[in-house]
Design a protein around this motif. Sequence first.
Motif, PDB file in Angstrom:
ATOM      1  N   UNK A  95     -10.551  -6.742  11.509  1.00 16.97           N
ATOM      2  CA  UNK A  95      -9.196  -6.350  11.079  1.00 16.97           C
ATOM      3  C   UNK A  95      -9.220  -4.943  10.493  1.00 16.97           C
ATOM      4  N   UNK A  96      -8.085  -4.258  10.584  1.00 25.52           N
ATOM      5  CA  UNK A  96      -7.962  -2.904  10.048  1.00 25.52           C
ATOM      6  C   UNK A  96      -7.246  -2.943   8.707  1.00 25.52           C
ATOM      7  N   UNK A  97      -7.701  -2.106   7.782  1.00 21.31           N
ATOM      8  CA  UNK A  97      -7.047  -1.998   6.483  1.00 21.31           C
ATOM      9  C   UNK A  97      -5.669  -1.379   6.692  1.00 21.31           C
ATOM     10  N   UNK A  98      -4.633  -2.034   6.180  1.00 25.08           N
ATOM     11  CA  UNK A  98      -3.260  -1.568   6.398  1.00 25.08           C
ATOM     12  C   UNK A  98      -3.018  -0.215   5.724  1.00 25.08           C
ATOM     13  N   UNK A  99      -2.008   0.484   6.209  1.00 25.42           N
ATOM     14  CA  UNK A  99      -1.690   1.813   5.668  1.00 25.42           C
ATOM     15  C   UNK A  99      -1.356   1.745   4.183  1.00 25.42           C
ATOM     16  N   UNK A 100      -0.585   0.736   3.793  1.00 19.46           N
ATOM     17  CA  UNK A 100      -0.198   0.614   2.381  1.00 19.46           C
ATOM     18  C   UNK A 100      -1.419   0.408   1.496  1.00 19.46           C
ATOM     19  N   UNK A 101      -2.348  -0.390   1.952  1.00 20.59           N
ATOM     20  CA  UNK A 101      -3.553  -0.650   1.153  1.00 20.59           C
ATOM     21  C   UNK A 101      -4.484   0.566   1.145  1.00 20.59           C
ATOM     22  N   UNK A 102      -4.472   1.335   2.211  1.00 21.03           N
ATOM     23  CA  UNK A 102      -5.263   2.572   2.234  1.00 21.03           C
ATOM     24  C   UNK A 102      -4.766   3.528   1.138  1.00 21.03           C
ATOM     25  N   UNK A 103      -3.455   3.690   1.088  1.00 18.77           N
ATOM     26  CA  UNK A 103      -2.866   4.566   0.074  1.00 18.77           C
ATOM     27  C   UNK A 103      -3.192   4.044  -1.321  1.00 18.77           C
ATOM     28  N   UNK A 104      -3.081   2.732  -1.496  1.00 17.97           N
ATOM     29  CA  UNK A 104      -3.347   2.127  -2.795  1.00 17.97           C
ATOM     30  C   UNK A 104      -4.809   2.312  -3.200  1.00 17.97           C
ATOM     31  N   UNK A 105      -5.734   2.141  -2.272  1.00 23.56           N
ATOM     32  CA  UNK A 105      -7.157   2.261  -2.585  1.00 23.56           C
ATOM     33  C   UNK A 105      -7.506   3.681  -3.019  1.00 23.56           C
ATOM     34  N   UNK A 106      -6.961   4.669  -2.320  1.00 27.57           N
ATOM     35  CA  UNK A 106      -7.199   6.066  -2.710  1.00 27.57           C
ATOM     36  C   UNK A 106      -6.651   6.318  -4.119  1.00 27.57           C
ATOM     37  N   UNK A 107      -5.473   5.784  -4.403  1.00 30.79           N
ATOM     38  CA  UNK A 107      -4.870   5.965  -5.730  1.00 30.79           C
ATOM     39  C   UNK A 107      -5.733   5.311  -6.806  1.00 30.79           C
ATOM     40  N   UNK A 108      -6.275   4.130  -6.527  1.00 34.80           N
ATOM     41  CA  UNK A 108      -7.140   3.453  -7.494  1.00 34.80           C
ATOM     42  C   UNK A 108      -8.429   4.235  -7.726  1.00 34.80           C
ATOM     43  N   UNK A 109      -8.995   4.801  -6.639  1.00 39.63           N
ATOM     44  CA  UNK A 109     -10.224   5.596  -6.776  1.00 39.63           C
ATOM     45  C   UNK A 109      -9.994   6.792  -7.685  1.00 39.63           C
ATOM     46  N   UNK A 110      -8.852   7.444  -7.543  1.00 41.25           N
ATOM     47  CA  UNK A 110      -8.537   8.602  -8.392  1.00 41.25           C
ATOM     48  C   UNK A 110      -8.237   8.177  -9.841  1.00 41.25           C
ATOM     49  N   UNK A 111      -7.584   7.049  -9.997  1.00 44.00           N
ATOM     50  CA  UNK A 111      -7.215   6.583 -11.342  1.00 44.00           C
ATOM     51  C   UNK A 111      -8.442   6.122 -12.134  1.00 44.00           C
ATOM     52  N   UNK A 112      -9.326   5.361 -11.473  1.00 46.55           N
ATOM     53  CA  UNK A 112     -10.457   4.759 -12.192  1.00 46.55           C
ATOM     54  C   UNK A 112     -11.780   5.494 -11.960  1.00 46.55           C
ATOM     55  N   UNK A 113     -11.765   6.509 -11.119  1.00 44.74           N
ATOM     56  CA  UNK A 113     -12.938   7.367 -10.971  1.00 44.74           C
ATOM     57  C   UNK A 113     -14.091   6.791 -10.185  1.00 44.74           C
ATOM     58  N   UNK A 114     -13.822   5.860  -9.288  1.00 39.22           N
ATOM     59  CA  UNK A 114     -14.917   5.353  -8.444  1.00 39.22           C
ATOM     60  C   UNK A 114     -14.921   6.063  -7.087  1.00 39.22           C
ATOM     61  N   UNK A 115     -16.051   5.984  -6.429  1.00 38.06           N
ATOM     62  CA  UNK A 115     -16.239   6.630  -5.123  1.00 38.06           C
ATOM     63  C   UNK A 115     -16.079   5.592  -4.011  1.00 38.06           C
ATOM     64  N   UNK A 116     -15.454   5.991  -2.931  1.00 37.76           N
ATOM     65  CA  UNK A 116     -15.315   5.133  -1.751  1.00 37.76           C
ATOM     66  C   UNK A 116     -16.384   5.530  -0.736  1.00 37.76           C
ATOM     67  N   UNK A 117     -17.217   4.578  -0.333  1.00 45.61           N
ATOM     68  CA  UNK A 117     -18.186   4.798   0.747  1.00 45.61           C
ATOM     69  C   UNK A 117     -17.587   4.178   1.998  1.00 45.61           C
ATOM     70  N   UNK A 118     -17.106   5.023   2.889  1.00 40.09           N
ATOM     71  CA  UNK A 118     -16.384   4.574   4.078  1.00 40.09           C
ATOM     72  C   UNK A 118     -17.319   4.577   5.285  1.00 40.09           C
ATOM     73  N   UNK A 119     -17.581   3.391   5.815  1.00 41.61           N
ATOM     74  CA  UNK A 119     -18.453   3.239   6.986  1.00 41.61           C
ATOM     75  C   UNK A 119     -17.570   3.082   8.220  1.00 41.61           C
TER      76      UNK A 119
END
Length: 494
Positions: free
Chosen positions: A279-303
């Motif tokens: 399954x593909x991560x939906x557009x809304x959740x993609x936007x949300x995940x990026x926002x959470x990474x910026x808010x809480x300071x974690x790094x996304x490792x995208x494979x």
Amino acid sequence: MLRPWEFRVQIRKESPTPVYVQIVRAIIADIRRGRLGPGSAMPGTRAMAKSAGVNRKTILAVYDELIAQGWLVTDSTRGTFVSSDLPTQSPKSFAPTAKEPESEKTIADIHAPPSMLEIPKLSSTFGVLAFDDGTPDPRLVPTDLIARAFGRGLKRASRRMEFGYGDPRGNFSLRQSISTMLNIERGLSTTPNNICLTRGSQMAIYLCCQLMVRAGDTILVEELSYPPARISLQQAGAEIVAIPIDKKGLKTEEVEKICKKKTVRAIYLTPHHHFPTTVSLSSARRIKLIALANKYGFIIIEDDYDHEFHFVHRPLLPLASADQNAVIYIGSLSKLLSPGLRIGYIAAPTNFIDSAAAQIMMLDRQGNPAIELAVAEMIDEGEVRRHTRKSRKEYARRRDIFKSCLLETFGETLRFNVPDGGLAFWVQFKDRIDLTELESRSREKDVQFLSSHTYSATGKETRGLRLGFASLQPSELEEATHRLHSSFMSLAGC
């Protein structure tokens, strides 16, 4: 000179060990236990070949190896002898005939998690069909094209004096080609200095884990996820927290709940074609995940392991295209060309790339410059794009054939969604069955698939199978599906 010694060795033709190596080992064993003492005359090569039942050239190779190792010496006029420099050994009574060792010695106290030793294997035995985890068909590899490009790469590398030690980040030409490809086709904004080449995406994952994780760090992963990535994280000392997934991919609301409770260092995920469910991560959740990474300071490792193989519409842009400062992007050319080429890459800020290069200096130093130049040429000349279009069309055809095979053979006993992209199906049985027993029965019918229990990050039972279709031709897909169904029916008592 009298040479009364008669050579006897049990040669195992079915052994993967070359015959000459078996004979070398047998002679060394006779010397060690004193049957052949220092200074003992060896039979002539013709006599030895006749005694062993092999070609004389094999014995010449045996003697050359033993002389190189110092076990034998040769005299141009007298023959070949056991070296006199070896310590004298007393023969052991009733010593058995020398033969190839049945088992090798083991090293105690290896520092590795038990899970590291559980390496999934699919048989390559003739007649056995395997649903792999979603690899391309090696029969579609453009070998002639690669061979010509590799030949030119060899010459260029030689002219440029690039066969010495080079940049651990990889050949500049290929880094530039990949950077351009990512910028134009995937929406990133990179330079060659943002690219580090690796020997496959698995090496890239390992490097990221070593550089990003310290003991005790909280790392988020999808509840069902890529096993080698989890193992790499565990080796680095990560505290892994599993995040549930659904038909829209990773549940970002669950990510936020964890972030409110503890400090999260990073999240590893496969958002384009989730491994293993596709399954593909939906557009809304993609936007949300990026926002959470910026808010809480974690790094996304995208494979993004098989970006190009999307069949319904254009591939989704990577998370890294939205925010490269929050994302470390991992990609691979293995599924585009051939896994045997071993070319993966990391796209990240330059300080991370420099640190990755320092790690590579201690691992394998660098890749093959001729191969990297060859692949750069194939990207720049459009050959990779042409091959991708051709193979994507073929894999889309095989996807549809496999869908029909599953529907016609299993009917309503099997549930699945036809994947929009990726090279595998995620299937689930309508009624609960013992998937481990199904795996065992399937092996008896010469059809294999990877164990489903390896996908779970929590250890909970996994009720699905990932069945790769791309590496099987249409006739093989039909036969493999029938064998799997036969195994299922025997398990169901039908």
